[in-house]
Design a protein around this motif. Structure first.
Motif, PDB file in Angstrom:
ATOM      1  N   LEU B 250       0.752  -1.275   0.078  1.00 17.95           N
ATOM      2  CA  LEU B 250      -0.226  -0.033   0.046  1.00 17.95           C
ATOM      3  C   LEU B 250       0.866   1.102   0.049  1.00 17.95           C
ATOM      4  O   LEU B 250       2.016   1.174   0.526  1.00 17.95           O
ATOM      5  N   LEU B 251       0.259   2.252  -0.543  1.00 13.24           N
ATOM      6  CA  LEU B 251       0.824   3.741  -0.496  1.00 13.24           C
ATOM      7  C   LEU B 251       0.113   4.361   0.464  1.00 13.24           C
ATOM      8  O   LEU B 251      -1.173   4.348   0.405  1.00 13.24           O
ATOM      9  N   ASP B 258       8.674   6.738  -0.743  1.00 12.38           N
ATOM     10  CA  ASP B 258       9.013   5.384  -0.010  1.00 12.38           C
ATOM     11  C   ASP B 258       8.390   4.097  -0.331  1.00 12.38           C
ATOM     12  O   ASP B 258       8.857   3.226  -0.335  1.00 12.38           O
ATOM     13  N   GLY B 259       7.078   4.190  -0.295  1.00  8.57           N
ATOM     14  CA  GLY B 259       6.211   3.065  -0.403  1.00  8.57           C
ATOM     15  C   GLY B 259       6.554   2.550  -1.819  1.00  8.57           C
ATOM     16  O   GLY B 259       6.445   1.400  -2.006  1.00  8.57           O
ATOM     17  N   ASP B 344      -8.603   5.649   2.500  1.00  9.62           N
ATOM     18  CA  ASP B 344      -9.028   6.809   1.714  1.00  9.62           C
ATOM     19  C   ASP B 344      -7.620   7.803   1.585  1.00  9.62           C
ATOM     20  O   ASP B 344      -6.960   8.135   2.380  1.00  9.62           O
ATOM     21  N   GLY B 345      -7.458   7.942   0.171  1.00  9.13           N
ATOM     22  CA  GLY B 345      -6.437   8.766  -0.250  1.00  9.13           C
ATOM     23  C   GLY B 345      -5.114   7.951  -0.410  1.00  9.13           C
ATOM     24  O   GLY B 345      -3.852   8.409  -0.844  1.00  9.13           O
ATOM     25  N   GLY B 346      -5.116   6.636   0.037  1.00  7.77           N
ATOM     26  CA  GLY B 346      -3.978   5.889  -0.293  1.00  7.77           C
ATOM     27  C   GLY B 346      -3.857   5.020  -1.715  1.00  7.77           C
ATOM     28  O   GLY B 346      -4.545   5.475  -2.667  1.00  7.77           O
ATOM     29  N   GLY B 347      -3.029   4.158  -1.898  1.00 10.29           N
ATOM     30  CA  GLY B 347      -2.958   3.587  -3.130  1.00 10.29           C
ATOM     31  C   GLY B 347      -2.341   2.180  -2.955  1.00 10.29           C
ATOM     32  O   GLY B 347      -2.002   1.930  -1.804  1.00 10.29           O
ATOM     33  N   LEU B 348      -2.125   1.520  -4.233  1.00 10.32           N
ATOM     34  CA  LEU B 348      -1.556   0.375  -3.946  1.00 10.32           C
ATOM     35  C   LEU B 348      -0.375   0.229  -5.252  1.00 10.32           C
ATOM     36  O   LEU B 348      -0.796   0.672  -6.199  1.00 10.32           O
TER      37      LEU B 348
END
Lengths: 361, 361, 361, 361
Positions: B250-251, B258-259, B344-348
């Motif tokens: 996950l980001l 960094d992610g 919410d607001g994150g990513g993969l």
């Protein structure tokens, strides 16, 4: 009391030279009521600030001319979107205290003008039936101010706050939905005041949904800047001095040039070969237009709801051609989204015509 | 079975030269499964047909190469939007029947690939819990096809039909709301199959609303063309031949370089000075990114939800900079709207890395 | 003389609350020079008036605080376009007359600030060599005002009028070509003043064409509102009081995160794991970025010149990710179109760093 | 030889159901010449591929119906942009070998159709006088094919390649300039063939610059896909069988509804109250419209050249209202940019009218 209308062109939303010149034709003390009905030329998208900018400057101009006293007697009706044949411009409508020069004019049925304003609408009320009732009352106040009965009103222009400034939901920026909802409230509140719709039908479940519920003489604008409802009412009043006459009527759809012609004729304009014979006699032409919710037009599909350009831009540009080809100029006020202001896909046309070319046209 | 990945550039959505060349490297009979994961370059607005065009042509290319038999073994995952640093291109992922040349490769944990497909989803089911269950089953089928347990899955790519083609409501074109809703169904259906979310929490009231409900290894695409759910599942499998390894993570947000670095390192890429040392070893980089529903980023307001440009375009362009500056090239697959696919607001972020420069990179 | 920098967020282009608060921290009489460097959030398209609106209001704020005397000591550098990770905000940079509180600070090399302004540029001169010479002189004036030699300048910000307001040619709206041309004049005039380019190479045939001709320390903004050139010059000066240090350097392309890191480090920021360790120490980060004229990025095609979205929007959004992922926030000033301000496709990065978190950051 | 016209609606650029049905009304062997004149609904921006997609599919449909032999007898004139009142649709115009059913029809002056095609235009020739001469020859060939003298031609539709695919200059994407230039070449080459402009005036210095140099019966389309010039010529020919009549005439500006009425009347349509009495008798209405290069319309400023929306979109939407309100439907072919095809700001209107409702209208 005599209503006069001047139009002024703008070189941009920040240009108030024409407005200033038009305003200075009247001493502040003689202006009983002032209405500025202005088209600004921004993109009309969510990040367009041209209307806010123009309104900010217009307030400064009015204040410099007549202080906060004049400001309190003024309504500001700025609308963004000058696509197609339209030219960016404004109408200055002033209801003047009768001076000696006007005394001899015939006191026939002539254009009368009134304004109304609600208290600031608290957040929790926005979009509720109470909001519609505040609109209704502001329209009633404006009618009283103009000395017009509901039957005599030809146009109520309603500016109303948006539903909320809450954060947007994913994939659905709230401003537009909000705007439609605010317009529903504004249109139906006005319709009740004008005796067109029964108050009990004005419920949230109907907003944006029961499209057969509409006013026939209202144009609504939602405004993210406004905290209160502002209303301008126009109609013909027996005993009014002045030489302008107003008429209004519904349009069947965006291609209804006949409807535009009928309204212009009803207000006293001569038509020849499908066009206005003398455009300089038309003091104002205002049109609210829309496409059907399903995008169909005379049985054919359009792309207005399935295009990168929003339906309102399609509407204004299309109607600028239809009304402009009848009027003979692009100096006219065309606005989109007629929901609850006409049958689904229909519109409203309003013309104000004088006996001769209005000053400054 | 050995998974190989080629990337091919395109000169436009109608250009299939690179795809054709990449496909012809493999005899149709040796291709057990084929996945085309393609970025096309249209405007990504409602009247963008580039994805449909590219998919139409890709189907023709695949059919010419291996007939409808190969077509049935293929999933097409086309996604529009190549903003910013991205280059329009595609990944051809093929799971090959092992031939003599591959026999000697070490049978360590290596990339495995499987596909799944639902029956066409009837209109009344679209957007319901039954829709989510069809997604869940298609993901399970793809896992079985890949020979992967739920734990071993690093990425499930889900393409799912949109909610409906009904006429839009006033001021709210349905396609976008529809798309978000379809994505919610797809993401949460997949999350159940992957053991990440309890089935009883997957209810319409949660779709687009309970943003803490998400898969950690799913990317969802909605498609107006698709009638059925299509799924591609990727993971590392002991015993798989081939030399590619996959990792995902996950980001925290769109600025989380960094992610991206962590995932690349986990897949086996070396990093130096904040960047990938040898970009040619990275066979694929896929990122799903998003902005928070309120538009805030590290405590500061952004304009992504209040701009003429939609939030997805902002997202792809921003992340193209973040991921591109780590990877050292714009040849990567970035997609927007991570709702239910991350907090919410994150990513993969998903990276597939090989021991040496992949062919054709 | 001590330069201080405050940043202030805005809720919209018409919001001056943050600016007002930041300005009121300093008595007007103590402000030797004032520079407002502001990002506004309009669409950055030809019909975006947000910058004009914000600048109009900022002038009113400054005038209310210090009259026309302070206005004359102020430069306004407003730039539209807050795409991607950026937040709409501004830097207030003030060069203060040293008061008692600052006397004890070490008089090391520290940030110095100067401004310059040309006479209004007559229409016939616009875009000519004479225009470039007026820029050159304004930069020299700003250097003298700052007490900086050409070598010591780290950044010259140049705002210059557009080439003309003549009617557009068919299919080629002039404003954008005009903007590029004005930027060429501004960048190259500044480059002469900074000793980077020989005056005889600054000829119209080179503007926008000889892309190897560039300043290494200039950011140019064209403005349709401005009638005169305005310049802000920044550098480190021995003997300057204050605790800020500035550094600048070229970026190779929009993915050059290393370049951003190098400049931040040179200005005194610590970096760890590819990121700034303490973002609150960074008083300002300004980046001018661009894509190559042919759209290629590290050998791959991009769509930035063949997209409905203009290249500048792509640029700002991409770089907001790159610089934001290094800085750790979207509160930074990123501007696009680096023509003649860096090699083709390159950019300029400028960082100002203090010993501790600046007030109000 | 008898020309028949069918119109077919499309559900999207990839929908060829209507086209297929219309084409299958005629056995391939009976089709002497075929012209597909189609409006597609993409954004009409640089990254819109809808026209290319539709043309690709149309070629497949024609080839399936009559092989490459029919393909060689067909011209494809696809044009993007269905704004405003327009519906996405196409005209299938077929020149049929006379069969028994048509023998008895009066051989009066009736619609005749011819096509022409140049060899592929080499890059170095594009945009030169030689390019214009190739257009001229293709128009002459089409006239000969139709059996029409220059005087009898009412419309020449010219599709011509764009100037170049070279990389764009900074701030000036080449496609639009290119398109205008290609249109200039196409319009003026056709004007020479039609005897309207002297060949010696057709020089590059005049392209896009000498706006008083124009054809009165040409509509030009530029195409990035096309490598050769393709021409369709229409006119009335004595001895032609069939029942359609064509007329054309210039429009003064986008508001010239009278001009549209005049052309419709000249082709045999009855008008009443400013509108066509029986729209079903109008087999085709084609309009090429434009705004003046300075954006002025009847003395008032418009925003068509200073708006985020390009002038062509404004033009099509405006004219869709003007022509649609006369015709009574949005099923008509409207195209923008009339440079060298009418006086600056003017347009061309073409109507084809039959004695009774055409099949399938």
């Amino acid at each position: 009391m005599t209503v006069v209308i001047d139009s002024f062109d703008t070189a941009g939303p920040g240009d108030v030279d024409g407005l200033t010149a038009a305003l200075h034709r009247h001493e502040a003390a003689t202006i009983r009521r002032l209405a500025l009905v202005v088209k600004t030329e921004g993109s009309a998208q969510i990040d367009d600030f041209s209307r806010e900018y123009a309104a900010y400057q217009a307030r400064e101009v009015v204040t410099r001319h007549g202080g906060t006293a004049l400001l309190d007697r003024t309504v500001f009706l700025h609308s963004t979107g000058c696509e197609g044949a339209m030219t960016p411009f404004g109408y200055l409508m002033a209801d003047l205290e009768p001076g000696p020069a006007l005394v001899d004019e015939p006191a026939g049925p002539a254009l009368a003008l009134g304004v109304g304003r609600s208290r600031p609408i608290p957040g929790p009320l926005i979009g509720t039936v109470a909001h519609a009732e505040l609109v209704e009352q502001a329209v009633r106040d404006a009618m009283a101010d103009a000395g017009l009965t509901a039957d005599a009103v030809e146009l109520a222009v309603v500016k109303t706050p948006l539903v909320s400034h809450d954060p947007p939901a994913p994939d659905a920026p709230p401003a537009r939905v909000t705007s439609a909802y605010a317009k529903a409230v504004g249109a139906l509140g006005s319709a009740v005041a004008l005796g067109e719709v029964a108050r009990e039908r004005v419920v949230p479940a109907a907003f944006g949904a029961e499209l057969d519920l509409y006013s026939r003489r209202t144009m609504v604008f939602s405004s993210s800047e406004a905290a209160a409802v502002e209303v301008l009412v126009l109609g013909n009043r027996a005993g009014a001095t002045g030489s302008l006459r107003i008429a209004s009527g519904l349009l069947a759809d965006v291609l209804d040039a006949d409807g535009v012609r009928r309204v212009l004729a009803a207000a006293g304009a001569e038509l020849a070969g499908g066009r206005v014979a003398d455009p300089s006699r038309v003091a104002a032409l205002l049109v609210k237009a829309g496409y059907r919710h399903d995008g169909a037009l005379r049985g054919a599909r359009t792309t207005v709801h399935t295009s990168r350009i929003d339906a309102d831009t399609h509407t204004r540009a299309t109607m600028s051609g239809v009304a402009g080809s009848v009027l003979g100029t692009g100096r006219m006020f065309i606005s989109a989204n007629s929901v609850h202001q006409a049958p689904d896909g229909g519109g409203l046309c309003v013309a104000i015509v004088g006996p001769a070319a209005p000053e400054g046209a």
